[in-house]
Write an enzyme that holds these catalytic residues in place. Structure first.
Site, short mmCIF file in Angstrom:
data_model
loop_
_atom_site.label_atom_id
_atom_site.label_comp_id
_atom_site.label_asym_id
_atom_site.label_seq_id
_atom_site.Cartn_x
_atom_site.Cartn_y
_atom_site.Cartn_z
N CYS A 1 3.50 8.44 1.41
CA CYS A 1 4.00 7.43 2.35
C CYS A 1 4.09 6.10 1.59
O CYS A 1 3.08 5.61 1.08
CB CYS A 1 3.02 7.33 3.52
SG CYS A 1 3.43 6.03 4.69
N CYS B 1 0.96 -2.75 15.40
CA CYS B 1 1.04 -2.38 13.98
C CYS B 1 0.39 -3.43 13.09
O CYS B 1 0.71 -4.61 13.17
CB CYS B 1 2.51 -2.18 13.61
SG CYS B 1 2.77 -1.99 11.84
N GLU C 1 0.82 -1.20 0.00
CA GLU C 1 0.00 0.00 0.00
C GLU C 1 0.86 1.25 0.00
O GLU C 1 1.99 1.24 0.47
CB GLU C 1 -0.87 0.02 1.26
CG GLU C 1 -1.91 -1.08 1.23
CD GLU C 1 -2.72 -1.14 2.51
OE1 GLU C 1 -3.87 -1.59 2.43
OE2 GLU C 1 -2.21 -0.75 3.56
N CYS D 1 -1.03 5.70 10.46
CA CYS D 1 0.20 4.96 10.76
C CYS D 1 -0.15 3.59 11.30
O CYS D 1 -0.99 3.45 12.17
CB CYS D 1 1.00 5.67 11.84
SG CYS D 1 1.41 7.34 11.46
N CYS E 1 5.90 -5.63 15.66
CA CYS E 1 5.44 -4.67 16.67
C CYS E 1 3.95 -4.94 16.92
O CYS E 1 3.17 -5.03 15.96
CB CYS E 1 5.66 -3.24 16.20
SG CYS E 1 7.40 -2.95 15.75
N CYS F 1 5.97 -7.22 7.21
CA CYS F 1 7.13 -6.78 8.00
C CYS F 1 7.48 -7.88 9.00
O CYS F 1 6.60 -8.55 9.53
CB CYS F 1 6.82 -5.49 8.75
SG CYS F 1 8.23 -4.86 9.70
N1 SAH Z 1 9.00 0.07 10.02
C1 SAH Z 1 9.22 1.45 10.16
C2 SAH Z 1 8.39 2.29 9.22
C3 SAH Z 1 6.95 1.90 9.04
S1 SAH Z 1 5.89 2.11 10.41
C4 SAH Z 1 9.03 1.88 11.57
O1 SAH Z 1 8.50 1.12 12.37
O2 SAH Z 1 9.46 2.98 11.90
C5 SAH Z 1 5.58 3.86 10.40
C6 SAH Z 1 5.28 4.44 11.77
O3 SAH Z 1 3.96 4.07 12.21
C7 SAH Z 1 6.21 3.97 12.87
O4 SAH Z 1 6.62 5.05 13.66
C8 SAH Z 1 5.35 3.02 13.62
O5 SAH Z 1 5.83 2.79 14.92
C9 SAH Z 1 4.03 3.70 13.57
N2 SAH Z 1 2.89 2.86 13.90
C10 SAH Z 1 2.74 1.54 13.70
N3 SAH Z 1 1.54 1.13 14.11
C11 SAH Z 1 0.91 2.22 14.60
C12 SAH Z 1 -0.38 2.44 15.15
N4 SAH Z 1 -1.26 1.44 15.28
N5 SAH Z 1 -0.70 3.68 15.52
C13 SAH Z 1 0.17 4.71 15.37
N6 SAH Z 1 1.39 4.57 14.84
C14 SAH Z 1 1.77 3.33 14.47
FE1 SF4 Z 2 7.30 -3.23 11.00
FE2 SF4 Z 2 5.10 -2.03 11.81
FE3 SF4 Z 2 7.10 -2.41 13.52
FE4 SF4 Z 2 7.36 -0.61 11.54
S1 SF4 Z 2 5.90 -0.53 13.26
S2 SF4 Z 2 8.84 -2.17 12.18
S3 SF4 Z 2 6.17 -1.64 9.92
S4 SF4 Z 2 5.90 -4.04 12.54
#
Ligand code: SAH
Ligand code: SF4
Length: 342
Positions: free
Chosen positions: A104, A118, A91, A335, A115, A111
């Protein structure tokens, strides 16, 4: 077939030589791709018909197939679901502001970092994107905005995937988009966001580039951070922050820290104080984003009041901090909400 977006100008020049064509044809194709945003061979009216045919027969232009486009109710955010050649999905999201068009983009399908909050992490790792697949996302939107006599102003690598887990392809894509003879997109207009892969941060620091760096911190002590971001087991908070300090010292650039505020998890006074103490004196900025809901995580977004309180504590310690607006929540383009449905 090789993706045309996977080639550098030098690769294209070598190909022209191999085909017995003059080298300037490579420049003409490059201009067509990155100045006109042409995306199929027949459009290249600046080269002979025979070469157009040869291009079409030997190189793949169709890196991404549009699967779905969703427009948010505010009319400012559009999310696109693309299918890759092998059927996997990624996406990309365009956010329109008054004077900016921020894109973005994804660096991986899925991934591997897991996390918990996410949506991309919840779907697991599918594969790395090639540099051309990363470039093609930008070209898709460049083409679209070009049609409105508008253009992309910023690119953030905050879509699906961990950019530093796909380091070489990710940076090759930025370099290709940065090429002054082609798209000429300034390094300072890119932001890489990483979950905190320390060896990659060190490597990136040594490259001394103008690209912006954001770190997804989300918690200031190891117990809490490990419970949210499993990667913290390998690269604990203090080691991560040491690598960040080194990056700032080596490059003279500021770092942004991302912090998704989760109600009564990491929006507490205690976390704010630990964070402030750890960041004290660092050339940095904290971006607070209220958590966006995802299916696989029960945590909730913080409240307005708690977000303000958190910010006040950081302000008190002199740590620059901004509460970011949530964008595109209704189309799951916020995000961490990027998860493919097909
Ligand atoms: N993998 C990278 C970039 C993609 S995620 C990273 O983790 O930095 C982009 C951003 O969205 C990151 O700062 C991540 O921590 C944040 N993010 C992920 N899930 C989220 C959520 N449910 N609500 C708000 N931010 C989130
Ligand atoms: Fe991967 Fe989501 Fe963690 Fe970014 S926030 S490293 S996209 S699992």
């Amino acid at each position: 077939m090789r993706l045309i977006y996977d080639l550098n100008l030098s690769d294209l020049s070598a190909l022209m030589i191999e085909w017995g064509e003059p080298v300037y044809r490579a420049h003409q194709i490059w201009q067509g791709l990155y100045r006109q945003f042409w995306n199929f061979a027949e459009q290249f009216t600046n080269i002979p018909n025979s070469l157009r045919t040869r291009l079409a027969e030997n190189l793949e232009f169709n890196a991404l197939t549009l699967a779905t486009t969703l427009n948010s109710s505010d009319g400012q955010t559009v999310k696109t679901l693309f299918k890759l050649q092998d059927g996997k999905s990624i996406e990309a999201v365009l956010m329109r502001y008054e004077k900016r068009n921020t894109l973005c983009i994804s660096t991986q399908a899925g991934c591997a970092m897991g996390c918990v909050f996410c949506a991309t992490g919840q779907m697991g790792f599918k594969r790395h994107l090639s540099s051309g697949e990363i470039v093609a996302q930008v070209m898709y939107y460049a083409h679209m905005l070009h049609g409105e006599t508008n253009f992309v102003t910023n690119v953030v690598l905050m879509g699906m995937g961990e950019p530093f887990h796909n380091y070489d392809n990710m940076l090759a894509a930025i370099d290709r988009l940065n090429d002054p003879q082609g798209y000429n997109f300034g390094a300072r207009r890119f932001t890489i966001s990483t979950v905190g892969l320390v060896p990659a941060i060190r490597r990136f620091a040594a490259e001394k580039r103008q690209i912006n760096l954001a770190i997804s911190l989300h918690a200031a002590d190891d117990a809490l951070r490990t419970s949210m971001l499993p990667v913290n087991k390998r690269y604990p908070v203090d080691e991560l922050l040491a690598a960040c300090r080194k990056y700032i010292a080596d490059t003279g650039r500021r770092i942004s820290f991302e912090w998704a505020l989760i109600y009564k998890v990491n929006d507490t006074r205690e976390q704010a104080v630990i964070l402030a103490r750890k960041l004290k004196g660092m050339h940095c900025h904290v971006n607070i984003i209220p958590l966006n809901p995802t299916l696989g995580y029960s945590g909730r977004a913080t409240t307005r009041e708690r977000a303000e309180k958190f910010k006040q504590i950081l302000d008190g310690y002199g740590i620059p901090c901004t509460i970011r607006l949530r964008r595109g929540i209704d189309i799951e383009a916020g995000c961490g909400q990027l998860a493919s449905v097909i």
